[in-house]
Design an enzyme around this catalytic site. Structure first.
Site, PDB file in Angstrom:
ATOM      1  N   ASN A  32      31.737 -35.470 -49.939  1.00 10.04           N
ATOM      2  CA  ASN A  32      30.401 -36.020 -50.090  1.00 10.04           C
ATOM      3  C   ASN A  32      30.536 -37.515 -50.383  1.00 10.04           C
ATOM      4  OD1 ASN A  32      27.894 -36.815 -51.488  1.00 10.04           O
ATOM      5  ND2 ASN A  32      27.369 -34.650 -51.290  1.00 10.04           N
TER       6      ASN A  32
ATOM      7  N   HIS B 166      27.288 -35.384 -46.475  1.00 16.89           N
ATOM      8  CA  HIS B 166      27.698 -34.308 -47.382  1.00 16.89           C
ATOM      9  C   HIS B 166      29.157 -33.984 -47.058  1.00 16.89           C
ATOM     10  CE1 HIS B 166      23.445 -32.651 -48.422  1.00 16.89           C
ATOM     11  NE2 HIS B 166      23.419 -33.960 -48.245  1.00 16.89           N
TER      12      HIS B 166
ATOM     13  N   GLU C  47      30.545 -31.247 -45.976  1.00 13.20           N
ATOM     14  CA  GLU C  47      30.671 -30.518 -44.725  1.00 13.20           C
ATOM     15  C   GLU C  47      30.441 -31.416 -43.516  1.00 13.20           C
ATOM     16  OE1 GLU C  47      29.018 -27.710 -47.904  1.00 13.20           O
ATOM     17  OE2 GLU C  47      28.715 -29.775 -47.294  1.00 13.20           O
TER      18      GLU C  47
ATOM     19  N   ASP D  67      20.527 -34.952 -54.434  1.00 14.88           N
ATOM     20  CA  ASP D  67      21.410 -34.389 -53.429  1.00 14.88           C
ATOM     21  C   ASP D  67      20.866 -33.078 -52.875  1.00 14.88           C
ATOM     22  OD1 ASP D  67      24.058 -34.745 -52.082  1.00 14.88           O
ATOM     23  OD2 ASP D  67      24.449 -32.800 -53.006  1.00 14.88           O
TER      24      ASP D  67
END
Length: 160
Positions: A55, A66, A68, A156
């Site tokens: 992140n 992020h 991912e 977030d």
């Protein structure tokens, strides 16, 4: 064997633990940079590391980075994602769960989902194999961050 590779294990459980260690390294790198400690990595089923990321929302001022998505971008174009494994230290938010669904990752390994469950139930419902390792270190990393930076955490996850 290259750094971060998890090809030497015969059991899936051992391989997943090895993969999670890579994501944890990324989460710690994010924390050192002053960001949210969430890390991710993408592996082939064999355990070969394809990419890793963390992140970087705070560091880059970009709400789309992020853990991912960072790992996904670093993986480059793939002809298919069905046989790839997305590994993340925390259950993916809806944004990242959508990425897993859109590109049809077949397996998602989650470090922990007690702190935040994101979209893992939805991913299971659509056929993604979700393995939740309920890892104590992952939980400590994110819980410590949330306690110290609740306003950033709420931003977030879209709770502002």
């Amino acid at each position: 064997m290259k750094d971060g590779e998890c090809t030497q294990f015969t059991s899936d459980a051992q391989r997943y633990e090895c993969m999670l260690k890579v994501a944890i390294e990324e989460a710690k790198a994010g924390r050192i940079e002053g960001g949210i400690p969430i890390g991710a990595a993408i592996f082939r089923k064999s355990g070969e590391l394809l990419s890793r990321g963390h992140n970087r929302r705070v560091q880059h001022g970009d709400p789309s980075i992020h853990g991912e998505t960072d790992a996904f971008r670093r993986a480059g174009r793939q002809t298919s994602y069905r046989n790839l494994i997305m590994v993340t230290t925390l259950a993916p938010c809806w944004y990242c769960s959508g990425l897993v669904r859109q590109f049809r990752f077949g397996t998602l390994v989650v470090g922990e989902s007690r702190t935040f469950s994101g979209g893992i139930d939805w991913l299971r419902e659509i056929g993604v194999e979700v393995i939740d390792l309920d890892n104590h270190e992952c939980r400590e990393l994110i819980e410590g961050y949330i306690a110290g930076h609740p306003e950033v955490w709420n931003e977030d996850i879209g709770e502002v």
